[in-house]
Write an enzyme that holds these catalytic residues in place. Structure first.
Site, short mmCIF file in Angstrom:
data_model
loop_
_atom_site.label_atom_id
_atom_site.label_comp_id
_atom_site.label_asym_id
_atom_site.label_seq_id
_atom_site.Cartn_x
_atom_site.Cartn_y
_atom_site.Cartn_z
N GLU A 1 0.81 -1.20 0.00
CA GLU A 1 0.00 0.00 0.00
C GLU A 1 0.84 1.25 0.00
O GLU A 1 1.96 1.27 0.48
CB GLU A 1 -0.89 0.02 1.23
CG GLU A 1 -2.17 -0.68 0.95
CD GLU A 1 -3.20 -0.39 2.00
OE1 GLU A 1 -4.37 -0.64 1.76
OE2 GLU A 1 -2.81 0.10 3.07
N CYS B 1 3.36 8.10 1.92
CA CYS B 1 4.01 7.06 2.73
C CYS B 1 4.29 5.85 1.86
O CYS B 1 3.37 5.26 1.29
CB CYS B 1 3.08 6.71 3.89
SG CYS B 1 3.73 5.39 4.91
N CYS C 1 8.08 -7.90 6.31
CA CYS C 1 9.27 -7.38 6.99
C CYS C 1 10.01 -8.56 7.61
O CYS C 1 9.37 -9.49 8.11
CB CYS C 1 8.86 -6.39 8.09
SG CYS C 1 10.27 -5.60 8.90
N CYS D 1 8.91 -6.98 15.32
CA CYS D 1 8.49 -6.11 16.44
C CYS D 1 7.14 -6.61 16.96
O CYS D 1 6.23 -6.86 16.17
CB CYS D 1 8.41 -4.67 15.98
SG CYS D 1 9.99 -4.08 15.32
N CYS E 1 3.79 -4.82 16.03
CA CYS E 1 3.57 -4.47 14.61
C CYS E 1 3.03 -5.68 13.86
O CYS E 1 3.62 -6.76 13.91
CB CYS E 1 4.89 -4.02 13.99
SG CYS E 1 4.77 -3.74 12.21
N CYS F 1 -13.88 -0.05 4.17
CA CYS F 1 -13.49 -1.41 3.80
C CYS F 1 -13.65 -2.34 4.99
O CYS F 1 -13.06 -3.40 5.04
CB CYS F 1 -12.09 -1.46 3.19
SG CYS F 1 -10.81 -0.70 4.16
N1 SAH Z 1 10.25 -0.61 9.64
C1 SAH Z 1 10.39 0.77 9.85
C2 SAH Z 1 9.40 1.62 9.07
C3 SAH Z 1 7.99 1.12 8.95
S1 SAH Z 1 7.06 1.10 10.41
C4 SAH Z 1 10.33 1.10 11.33
O1 SAH Z 1 10.03 0.21 12.11
O2 SAH Z 1 10.65 2.23 11.68
C5 SAH Z 1 6.63 2.81 10.66
C6 SAH Z 1 6.29 3.15 12.10
O3 SAH Z 1 5.06 2.57 12.52
C7 SAH Z 1 7.33 2.66 13.07
O4 SAH Z 1 7.65 3.65 14.03
C8 SAH Z 1 6.64 1.50 13.71
O5 SAH Z 1 7.20 1.20 14.94
C9 SAH Z 1 5.21 2.00 13.81
N2 SAH Z 1 4.20 0.95 14.02
C10 SAH Z 1 4.25 -0.35 13.67
N3 SAH Z 1 3.13 -1.00 14.06
C11 SAH Z 1 2.35 -0.09 14.68
C12 SAH Z 1 1.06 -0.15 15.28
N4 SAH Z 1 0.36 -1.27 15.32
N5 SAH Z 1 0.56 0.99 15.80
C13 SAH Z 1 1.26 2.15 15.73
N6 SAH Z 1 2.47 2.25 15.17
C14 SAH Z 1 3.02 1.15 14.64
FE1 SF4 Z 2 9.29 -4.28 10.53
FE2 SF4 Z 2 9.34 -3.64 13.13
FE3 SF4 Z 2 9.07 -1.70 11.27
FE4 SF4 Z 2 7.07 -3.46 11.76
S1 SF4 Z 2 7.86 -1.91 13.14
S2 SF4 Z 2 7.79 -2.79 9.75
S3 SF4 Z 2 8.24 -5.36 12.18
S4 SF4 Z 2 10.84 -3.05 11.58
#
Ligand code: SAH
Ligand code: SF4
Length: 417
Positions: A134, A147, A154, A158, A161, A391
């Protein structure tokens, strides 16, 4: 036999890495199509492509410059539109290349102007399900932020996430990263050199002004493609989005932070989310490899930092986990010697997650502590909620689709820069 990730595979138990995994292995490599797209190529990449189709050496640079300009200034979608290029060469280009961007599978437009595109990337092998990522556009009064995703899925895990529970299908190519901007400009009519009466915006009024690498994936684990793409995007004679308006978000791939500083030079955002290693080890398992101290040292060494070029520290607000006022004070202390902005992100819950979003009052109190210490602490307001609601019926149809919605909500919240 290698199993290919299909839209439903992320919901299967096998696709979810055990909690103590730091990284998963990528499953696939990109295999270029027979007629590759020129989208995403740098000037030297275009020169090489021209060499490959027999353009005489003396003409390559000039031809590459013409094509570059048609591609990234005018945004043409067909070689026939490249009227300054000879008919003969256009035919040869057509026979060997395309100007394809990722296919738009779905577009949703929110009442607040937020747009979300579901993009399909071709599957590499016959019979394989296409990949989908997306791309979200968030308009604001003084800017429009796009974005972008850097990977399908990934490799990191985390715990808060949802993307982290998916298997990585593959890295996006530079073309697919640049292609997301091309799609956005196509759909928004955002090519500066557009003719009057075409419904497109004219020179001087850009709709896509800022880029955040905050979609799916860890950009610093797809370093070369992200670097090559962002250098094309930042070229002021092309797509022209300056490095100050591009923010790369990383969970903390320390060795590549220095590389990003010297080889890319965009703004940096760090997904910090915790003030102790014990908690960060759990939330961002990559912390076990690159703990907070090492991460902050890499931040301090990021080139060019000043009051006007600050690192953004992202902090997801998880109820009862990392949202105490003591955490807020420790956070301020941690970033004390770094030109920093702190960005509080309300947690977007997903089915099966063990976390909840902090209460609003707590987020406010937390933000006041940060503010009192002299930091602006914008809380990212989710945008485009109505298109997520629209959606809603997809949610029950498949886990994959609701994952996309969450990604979009997350992406839409990234309006700070
Ligand atoms: N992988 C990279 C960039 C993509 S994630 C990173 O981790 O920085 C972009 C942001 O969204 C990151 O700060 C991530 O920690 C946050 N994020 C991931 N899952 C989330 C969620 N469920 N709610 C809020 N923020 C989230
Ligand atoms: Fe990957 Fe962590 Fe970023 Fe989610 S928050 S996209 S798992 S690096």
């Amino acid at each position: 036999m290698t199993t290919l990730a299909t839209p439903s595979s992320e919901t299967s138990g096998a696709s979810i890495a055990p909690a103590d995994f730091i990284e998963k292995a990528p499953l696939e490599r990109y295999v270029p199509p027979a007629r590759p797209s020129l989208v995403g190529l740098s000037r030297s990449g275009l020169i090489e492509a021209l060499a490959g189709i027999g353009v005489p050496e003396g003409k390559r640079k000039m031809r590459a410059q013409q094509i570059w300009s048609w591609l990234y200034v005018r945004g043409v979608t067909g070689f026939a539109q490249m009227t300054s290029v000879s008919k003969e060469l256009r035919a040869v280009l057509e026979a060997n290349f395309t100007l394809a961007r990722p296919d738009v599978v779905a577009e949703q437009i929110s009442v607040d102007g937020t747009r979300k595109w579901l993009l399909r990337l071709p599957g590499e092998r016959a019979g394989e399900a296409p990949h989908e990522v997306e791309c979200v556009y968030i308009p604001d009064t003084d800017r429009g932020t796009l974005c972008l995703s850097s990977q399908v899925g990934c490799t990191l895990t985390c715990s808060f996430c949802h993307t982290g529970t998916q298997r990585l299908v593959r890295n996006l190519t530079a073309g697919e990263i640049v292609g997301q901007i091309m799609v956005a400009r196509d759909r928004l009519g955002d090519w500066t050199a557009a003719q009057p009466g075409t419904g497109q915006s004219g020179a001087g009024r850009r709709l896509v002004t800022n880029i955040v690498m905050m979609g799916m994936g860890e950009p610093l684990y797809n370093f070369e493609a992200v670097r090559d793409a962002l250098l094309v995007v930042a070229d002021h004679e092309g797509l022209g989005i300056s490095k100050r308006r591009i923010t790369l978000s990383t969970s903390g791939v320390v060795p590549n932070i220095a590389r990003a500083g010297s080889e890319i030079g965009t703004m940096l955002a760090i997904s910090l989310h915790a003030v102790t290693d014990t908690l960060r080890d759990e939330l961002v398992p990559l912390n076990r490899k690159f703990p907070i101290k090492v991460l902050l040292e890499a931040c301090r060494n990021y080139p060019g930092l000043s009051n006007s070029k600050r690192i953004t520290f992202e902090y997801v607000m998880l109820k009862g986990v990392n949202d105490s006022l003591a955490d807020a004070r420790a956070l301020v202390k941690l970033v004390r010697n770094i030109p920093a902005k702190i960005n509080l992100i309300p947690f977007n819950p997903w089915p099966g997650t063990r976390y909840e979003c902090s209460d609003w009052e707590q987020i406010e109190k937390f933000s006041e502590v940060i503010f009192a210490a002299g930091h602006a602490s914008p809380v990212r307001t989710p945008r485009g909620r109505d298109i997520l609601a629209a959606c809603g019926q997809l949610k029950s149809a498949s886990e994959k689709l609701s994952a996309r919605e969450r990604l979009a909500l997350r992406a839409m919240a990234m309006t700070d820069d």
